[in-house]
Motif scaffolding. Structure first.
Motif, short mmCIF file in Angstrom:
data_model
loop_
_atom_site.label_atom_id
_atom_site.label_comp_id
_atom_site.label_asym_id
_atom_site.label_seq_id
_atom_site.Cartn_x
_atom_site.Cartn_y
_atom_site.Cartn_z
N ALA A 103 0.82 -1.21 0.00
CA ALA A 103 0.00 0.00 0.00
C ALA A 103 0.85 1.26 0.00
O ALA A 103 0.32 2.37 0.01
CB ALA A 103 -0.92 0.00 1.22
N GLY A 104 2.18 1.10 -0.02
CA GLY A 104 3.07 2.26 -0.02
C GLY A 104 3.15 2.96 1.31
O GLY A 104 3.53 4.14 1.37
N ALA A 105 2.84 2.25 2.40
CA ALA A 105 2.80 2.88 3.72
C ALA A 105 4.09 2.71 4.51
O ALA A 105 4.18 3.20 5.64
CB ALA A 105 1.63 2.32 4.53
N ALA A 106 5.09 2.03 3.94
CA ALA A 106 6.35 1.80 4.65
C ALA A 106 7.43 2.74 4.14
O ALA A 106 7.45 3.11 2.96
CB ALA A 106 6.81 0.36 4.47
N ASP A 107 8.32 3.13 5.04
CA ASP A 107 9.47 3.95 4.68
C ASP A 107 10.69 3.03 4.57
O ASP A 107 11.38 2.77 5.55
CB ASP A 107 9.69 5.02 5.75
CG ASP A 107 10.86 5.94 5.41
OD1 ASP A 107 11.36 5.87 4.27
OD2 ASP A 107 11.28 6.73 6.29
N GLY A 108 10.92 2.51 3.39
CA GLY A 108 12.02 1.58 3.20
C GLY A 108 11.57 0.14 3.30
O GLY A 108 10.37 -0.17 3.40
N SER A 109 12.54 -0.76 3.31
CA SER A 109 12.26 -2.19 3.34
C SER A 109 12.21 -2.71 4.77
O SER A 109 13.02 -2.31 5.61
CB SER A 109 13.34 -2.97 2.58
OG SER A 109 13.39 -2.56 1.22
N PRO A 110 11.26 -3.60 5.08
CA PRO A 110 11.19 -4.17 6.42
C PRO A 110 12.42 -5.04 6.73
O PRO A 110 13.06 -5.57 5.82
CB PRO A 110 9.91 -5.02 6.38
CG PRO A 110 9.15 -4.50 5.21
CD PRO A 110 10.16 -4.05 4.22
N THR A 111 12.71 -5.17 8.01
CA THR A 111 13.81 -6.00 8.49
C THR A 111 13.26 -7.10 9.39
O THR A 111 12.50 -6.82 10.32
CB THR A 111 14.82 -5.17 9.30
OG1 THR A 111 15.36 -4.13 8.47
CG2 THR A 111 15.95 -6.04 9.82
N VAL A 112 13.62 -8.34 9.12
CA VAL A 112 13.22 -9.44 10.00
C VAL A 112 14.09 -9.38 11.25
O VAL A 112 15.32 -9.39 11.16
CB VAL A 112 13.37 -10.80 9.30
CG1 VAL A 112 13.09 -11.94 10.28
CG2 VAL A 112 12.42 -10.88 8.11
N PHE A 113 13.45 -9.29 12.42
CA PHE A 113 14.20 -9.13 13.66
C PHE A 113 14.08 -10.33 14.59
O PHE A 113 14.83 -10.43 15.58
CB PHE A 113 13.74 -7.87 14.41
CG PHE A 113 12.31 -7.91 14.88
CD1 PHE A 113 12.01 -8.29 16.19
CD2 PHE A 113 11.27 -7.57 14.04
CE1 PHE A 113 10.70 -8.34 16.64
CE2 PHE A 113 9.95 -7.61 14.47
CZ PHE A 113 9.67 -8.00 15.78
N ALA A 114 13.17 -11.26 14.30
CA ALA A 114 12.98 -12.43 15.18
C ALA A 114 12.16 -13.48 14.44
O ALA A 114 11.56 -13.20 13.39
CB ALA A 114 12.29 -12.03 16.47
N ARG A 115 12.15 -14.70 15.01
CA ARG A 115 11.31 -15.77 14.51
C ARG A 115 10.61 -16.42 15.70
O ARG A 115 11.08 -16.32 16.84
CB ARG A 115 12.15 -16.83 13.78
CG ARG A 115 13.07 -16.28 12.72
CD ARG A 115 13.81 -17.40 12.00
NE ARG A 115 13.01 -17.96 10.92
CZ ARG A 115 13.07 -19.22 10.48
NH1 ARG A 115 13.89 -20.07 11.08
NH2 ARG A 115 12.33 -19.62 9.49
N ASN A 116 9.47 -17.05 15.44
CA ASN A 116 8.71 -17.66 16.52
C ASN A 116 8.12 -18.99 16.04
O ASN A 116 7.75 -19.13 14.87
CB ASN A 116 7.58 -16.73 16.97
CG ASN A 116 7.30 -16.81 18.45
OD1 ASN A 116 7.78 -17.70 19.14
ND2 ASN A 116 6.49 -15.88 18.95
#
Length: 261
Positions: A103-116
């Motif tokens: 939707a164009g609502a992010a500033d840049g690319s997401p970063t994976v920080f954890a797994r569950n």
């Protein structure tokens, strides 16, 4: 400083739009420090660890207030794309993050920080003697699952498919905390939830590992939002989550590190 940390429902989160969540200089004070409010929309399974991270962040940055909206990732993504004011989004699955980025609502690319990873939560002492997924198909078994649009529900569906198990839950919850509460209240014999949720409720529930969960591990991405009211504080909060101190909090809560880290 007296740390102020609030867990916001949606109504309160929306109200931040008119409450000056950030500062006129984007959260950066005259001396270059981080100030104002940073609003974080985070998956329900992050409640305990992100509350701790928020307190740490406030302690490190006097004058900053961290507020949270904890809910199912799908609901949070919808709120963001509909214009709810927020600085950071932390999702329990890439699919719900994609709703925001597409939707164009992010500033840049997401970063994976954890797994569950999923486990079977049962009441303390495991009175129904659940040892694996097959036991959840007993006619007498009462099982809670998350709805499939929620990351914990999607992961549960993958695990059940891998095991070749079909079951009919007595309830479908909108976030993992809702599924866990059915166990702690004694309303069900078991629920498929995250390992972190069982750890946070260790006084009330036990966790039963099952091999099929290895194929249903969820990656957790986070991102600063494009229309963040306080982008400077938002970036700093993300950096704190990704720091060694942030990693220690997350692993202590039972999260796994991202692949390759």
């Amino acid at each position: 400083m007296r740390a102020a940390l609030a867990v916001l429902p949606m109504v309160a989160a929306l109200g931040l739009a008119g409450c000056g969540g950030g500062t006129d200089d984007g959260g950066k004070g005259e001396t270059g420090g981080i100030t104002g409010t940073v609003t974080v929309f985070a998956a329900a399974s992050l409640t305990g660890s992100f509350t701790t991270l928020g307190r740490q962040f406030e302690a490190a940055h006097p004058g900053v207030r961290v507020t949270f909206n904890f809910a199912g990732s799908s609901a949070l993504a919808t709120q963001i794309t509909q214009g709810a004011p927020a600085d950071v989004f932390a999702s329990a699955a890439p699919k719900n993050m994609a709703t925001v980025t597409d939707a164009g609502a992010a500033d840049g690319s997401p970063t994976v920080f954890a797994r569950n990873q999923l486990v079977i939560a049962v009441p303390k002492g495991n009175p129904a003697r659940v040892t694996g997924l097959a036991d959840l198909t007993r006619p007498s078994a009462k099982v809670a699952l998350c709805a499939e649009q929620v990351p914990c529900g999607a992961a549960a569906a993958r695990a059940l498919d891998a095991a070749g198990v079909q079951l009919t839950p007595v309830t479908l919850e909108q976030d993992v905390k809702g599924a866990l509460s059915k166990v702690t209240l004694g309303e069900v014999d078991a629920a498929l939830v995250y390992r972190t949720d069982v750890r946070s409720a260790a006084a009330q529930v036990d966790g039963v590992d099952f091999p099929e969960s290895a194929g249903a591990v969820n990656d957790y991405p986070l991102v600063v939002l494009k229309d963040a009211p306080n982008p400077t504080a938002a970036r700093a909060f993300v950096e704190h989550v990704l720091s060694d101190q942030g990693r220690a909090v997350l692993t202590g809560a039972g999260f796994q590190p991202p692949t390759g880290s």
